[in-house]
Design a protein around this motif. Structure first.
Motif: not given
Length: 150
Positions: A55-58, A64-72
């Motif tokens: 949430f703070h490293g943006r 999107a793919a990297e964010a989705a993997a990190l969210l998983r």
């Protein structure tokens, strides 16, 4: 006088073993509880680090793919935290149950110990009383044998 013999000695031995066993089981339950607390703390720390990154490293480019993997991964960590919290609750309940069992076993052991102390005291007083009666009897014989000094 006869040697002291406590008739409930086998009960005392049995209750002593039960109390020791309850103490060991309680100690194991405390150990499991502490381990589950440590595991929960480690998982919470790891989830907080992932949340920080997610949430703070943006600041840079959004992928999107990297964010989705990190969210998983973050959701998996949150799920692990919830499971660890359940384990802590179960371990705490088990620890409290084992504590109650230990306290009850200790109470039962103390009852037998107090009964033994009372029986020992009663025996000791009987021995002292018998000894005093013997001394009184000897003194009476001596007084009877000695002529009166008038």
């Amino acid at each position: 006088m006869k040697k002291f013999r406590f008739p409930l000695q086998p009960v005392g031995v049995l209750r002593n073993h039960q109390e020791q066993r309850a103490r060991e089981v309680f100690a194991a339950a405390v150990h499991r509880y502490v381990q589950s607390e440590e595991k929960l703390a480690a998982l919470r720390k790891r989830a907080a680090e992932l949340a920080e990154v997610l949430f703070h490293g943006r600041s840079g480019q959004f992928l999107a793919a990297e964010a989705a993997a990190l969210l998983r991964v973050y959701r998996g960590e949150c799920q692990s935290v919830m499971e660890a919290e359940r384990e802590v609750i179960e371990a705490r309940e088990d620890m409290n149950k084992r504590r109650a069992e230990y306290i009850e076993a200790n109470r039962r052991l103390k009852i037998v110990t107090k009964l033994e102390e009372k029986a020992r005291e009663k025996h000791r007083l009987a021995v002292l009383r018998a000894g005093q009666e013997e001394l009184d009897e000897l003194a009476g014989f001596r007084a009877f044998r000695q002529p009166a000094l008038s």
